[in-house]
Scaffold this motif. Sequence first.
Motif, short mmCIF file in Angstrom:
data_model
loop_
_atom_site.label_atom_id
_atom_site.label_comp_id
_atom_site.label_asym_id
_atom_site.label_seq_id
_atom_site.Cartn_x
_atom_site.Cartn_y
_atom_site.Cartn_z
N GLY A 271 0.81 -1.22 0.00
CA GLY A 271 0.00 0.00 0.00
C GLY A 271 0.84 1.26 0.00
N TYR A 272 1.99 1.24 0.71
CA TYR A 272 2.87 2.41 0.71
C TYR A 272 3.36 2.71 -0.71
CZ TYR A 272 3.20 1.39 5.74
OH TYR A 272 2.92 1.14 7.06
N GLY A 273 3.61 1.65 -1.47
CA GLY A 273 4.10 1.84 -2.83
C GLY A 273 3.08 2.50 -3.75
N LEU A 274 1.82 2.55 -3.33
CA LEU A 274 0.76 3.16 -4.13
C LEU A 274 0.32 4.52 -3.60
CD1 LEU A 274 -1.41 -0.06 -4.59
CD2 LEU A 274 0.11 0.98 -6.29
N GLU A 275 1.04 5.04 -2.59
CA GLU A 275 0.63 6.27 -1.94
C GLU A 275 0.81 7.52 -2.80
OE1 GLU A 275 -0.71 7.46 1.44
OE2 GLU A 275 -1.66 5.78 0.46
N ASN A 276 1.55 7.41 -3.90
CA ASN A 276 1.64 8.57 -4.78
C ASN A 276 0.32 8.83 -5.53
OD1 ASN A 276 4.98 7.83 -5.10
ND2 ASN A 276 4.34 9.96 -4.82
N PHE A 277 -0.59 7.86 -5.46
CA PHE A 277 -1.92 8.07 -6.02
C PHE A 277 -2.85 8.55 -4.91
CE2 PHE A 277 -0.40 4.82 -9.10
CZ PHE A 277 -0.56 5.57 -10.25
N ASP A 278 -3.51 9.67 -5.16
CA ASP A 278 -4.45 10.20 -4.19
C ASP A 278 -5.74 9.38 -4.22
OD1 ASP A 278 -5.54 11.88 -2.26
OD2 ASP A 278 -4.85 13.71 -3.26
N VAL A 279 -6.69 9.78 -3.41
CA VAL A 279 -7.98 9.10 -3.33
C VAL A 279 -8.61 8.97 -4.71
CG1 VAL A 279 -10.35 9.41 -2.50
CG2 VAL A 279 -8.43 9.78 -0.96
N ASP A 280 -8.47 10.00 -5.54
CA ASP A 280 -9.12 10.03 -6.84
C ASP A 280 -8.25 9.47 -7.95
OD1 ASP A 280 -7.25 12.03 -6.73
OD2 ASP A 280 -8.57 13.62 -7.48
N GLY A 281 -7.10 8.90 -7.60
CA GLY A 281 -6.23 8.30 -8.60
C GLY A 281 -5.30 9.28 -9.29
N MET A 282 -5.31 10.55 -8.87
CA MET A 282 -4.40 11.52 -9.44
C MET A 282 -3.03 11.43 -8.74
SD MET A 282 -6.25 12.66 -11.77
CE MET A 282 -5.30 14.01 -12.45
N TRP A 283 -1.96 11.71 -9.49
CA TRP A 283 -0.60 11.60 -8.95
C TRP A 283 -0.33 12.76 -7.99
CZ3 TRP A 283 2.72 7.66 -9.30
CH2 TRP A 283 4.04 7.86 -8.88
N ARG A 284 0.34 12.46 -6.89
CA ARG A 284 0.69 13.48 -5.91
C ARG A 284 2.10 13.21 -5.40
NH1 ARG A 284 -2.95 11.46 -0.68
NH2 ARG A 284 -1.97 9.42 -0.48
N ASN A 285 2.77 14.26 -4.99
CA ASN A 285 4.10 14.14 -4.40
C ASN A 285 4.08 14.35 -2.90
OD1 ASN A 285 5.57 13.65 -6.87
ND2 ASN A 285 5.17 15.80 -7.38
N LYS A 286 2.96 14.89 -2.39
CA LYS A 286 2.78 15.09 -0.97
C LYS A 286 1.42 14.52 -0.57
CE LYS A 286 6.35 17.91 0.23
NZ LYS A 286 7.25 17.73 1.38
N GLU A 287 1.37 13.95 0.62
CA GLU A 287 0.08 13.53 1.16
C GLU A 287 -0.50 14.72 1.92
OE1 GLU A 287 -1.89 10.30 4.30
OE2 GLU A 287 0.29 10.43 4.07
N LYS A 288 -1.72 15.10 1.54
CA LYS A 288 -2.36 16.25 2.18
C LYS A 288 -3.57 15.80 2.98
CE LYS A 288 -0.96 19.55 -1.41
NZ LYS A 288 -1.43 20.56 -2.39
#
Length: 861
Positions: free
Chosen positions: A744-761
């Motif tokens: 799951g950590y390896g997929l954390e660059n995807f936000d809830v909506d599946g868009m790519w992110r560099n920070k978790e907000k």
Amino acid sequence: MKTLVPFVSLTRRGVLSVGLLSVLVTAAGADTLAAAETSEVRQALMTNQHVEVFAKYCLDCHSTDASEAGVDLEGLPLTVSQDIATANMWQKVLNAINSGEMPPEDSEPMTDADKAMFLEALTDQMVIARKILGDSGGVIPLRRLNRREYENTVESLLGVRPDVSSLPDDQVGAGFDTQGASLFFSSDQLENYLETAKAALRLCLIPAEATASKTRRVEPETKQNEAYQKYLDMLLDQYERSLAWQAQDEKPPSEFGILDEYQAKKNLSQYQDWSPQLKEYLQRPETKTGVTLMMTIKAGGYTTVKLPTLFDSAPGKYTIRLRAAHYPGTESRFHYVELSSGYASSKKRVAWRKVTATLDEPEILTFEFDHKPGQREQLWLHQRTHQDRADKNLWTIHQKENGLGTPPGVWIDWAEVSGPEPDLAPTEAAQRILFERPEGVEEDRYAVEVLRRFAVRAFRGTPPDREFLKQLFGHYDANRKAGQTLVEALIDPLAITLSSPQFLYMVEEDREDTRQLSDTELAVRLSYLIWSSQPDDELIRVAMSGQLSDPAMLDQQLTRMLADAQHSHFVRDFVHQWLSMERLGMFQFDGVQFRSFDNATRENAREEIYQLFMHVMHESLPLGDLLKADYVVVNDVMADYYGLDPVQGHEFRKVPLPAGSPRGGLLGTAAVSAMGSDGLRSSPVERGAWVLRHLLNDPPAPAPPNVPQLGRLAGEVLSARELQKAHQEEPQCAQCHRKIDPIGYGLENFDVDGMWRNKEKITTGKARRKKIHQFDISPSGQLPDGTPFASYFELRDAISTRQDDFARGFTEALIAYGLGRPYGFTDQDLADQILSAAKAKNYSVRAFLDAFVHSRSFQSR
């Protein structure tokens, strides 16, 4: 062994009663076979090391001598899979320790090391025990048609899709809705089936008088301008009365039509906030000749174009046309027109069309709508929405930014509805049921032949017995004597045919030993696998000739069936359940945080999964393309969402990806990311468990009951990784989380909506006190076999090398879906055979299907 199946008992007086039809299900030798094979497979065992821990903490109170609370664990067999009772007792032990109930507080506490070691071992052994004890021994149970199969089958007979809202929905907690053991039937459902069949038969055999096709145009600006002007006038009136009351001190607010000071302030605020948008709308030159689709704060929420009502007496195919243009500079998702049906919050999304033309040169867009018999539909055109509070919240945010509200995206000049073009399916079905009576044939004899022919088709090629036919005629005869027309008199007995076990159940003759299916039985099993419906005339003809069991002919028919549009039922129904896609509709996503993940995105993201699988299947591509690919299968909605080069049109098609794209394969889809969330935050544990379960064929154990709450962390804002690490501090949780979470950590660059992110907000608080917390994302981890990865891309690469595991999971799911029972250890040889054959053909989906339908298990009872 006998299974009791409800059936309809018929009497000449037309009274329905519930009886029991004793249907033999082959079981002779099954227990012996299961026992023999079980001895050759791995058993679920607790070792001496585990027994020492067990004895240390449990047997002082739960031995043969002590037996506190009536629980004696001293004689508990170490073979967890020995039988159901033994497994149940071990499950109770697991639950008691997991929950912290045992050992009790006044006993020696288990050390964390002992607890973690014991729970991990017992959890693993319980997984094995469930597989062994849940195995059917290869027996395929008698099963009834599930709801979607019933719908499809009735439609194939009558050309009318029945209303099945009163029938069981057959949603299973685990596995597939084809599992016979889960398809229950109760006596009170008989009347529901009977009434459902009658309603569909009336629509087919007694249709309303055909409605002439015509075109009805809507010029929406008059009503829309009138409605907005009326609303603006109301706001102005309330505003002026509130100002007048505030300007004096003598008269009470009631004399100004105001309740109190609060209402006066509210009236002033609403006019100041809401009227600018309405004024600006009414002043636009283009709204004099059309309507601008936009979000408003008024009742209704957004501008709509109400199309002419489609009445239940005028079924058929309709074409909706509109002349439209988009406003440049607005958010691209508002450049789509959405067609929906229904009323208020129950509106159903039907389709979307992207508007590419501008106001100086509008374009004509087209929708097609299939209006079903017996239904009344109200259609609407409007912009894309979340259809929840999020739309109004976004309007408020935009209003504070620009003083007007959410900018409009589309202008519609006019819309028109043309139709109906008659749907010939019910007419053709009626003509087939009520075939032309031969000259000289008496009415009663004709009625008997109508009932007989219909029963043969409904029973999928099996003729009805004489007594059944005699009782059907009794119903017809009684109705005829009561004054009903010939057609009216036939509806009851035809409905009884569609409520009988021969129709509702996939009946296969039972014998005392395993046998080859007859060709007609094979046709039925094949058609429900590929079409989720009964065999068509061609398949029945081939079966009746005895040719279907010939491998070459079976291949030919499978090819024909996969080319038929009905094969989409296999794709949608199987893939939806195989990949647990029900989660995509379980949560309401935060429309303010995830503005682009609206209804259009969610529905098209779901369709993307189906279309990707269909593309892989039709192009004979390896199943591994679902793990990693250099392309996606998208339409304009999803191409816009992913930020790809523009795609013209709503049809899905293969689109190549630029180098370094995170898309390509299931892991890069918005649907999979969204399913691994709760609509607010991503969930590493949900995502990791999904990958283990569906991509690596290594499902984690079920979550233990009474998972302890992390009370010490209440009020703290933690990143997803920190939160999951806290769970690993609990011994009863650690053994599973250590396996699941890293993926799951390896997929954390995807936000809830599946868009790519560099920070978790993470957003906390409300309104002016809202605060955004940001955390670095660390996507590194390892697979359960120890394979490390440092990023999502390395994770995807590592998973893509596990195509064999993925293919085995797919095979096991296909077996369970196609044979109507859970996959068991006795299916190991079948799975190996299918995998071997499919691997030799590059793991194409067709290769799996070929090997499966040609297998002895698929062709045997």
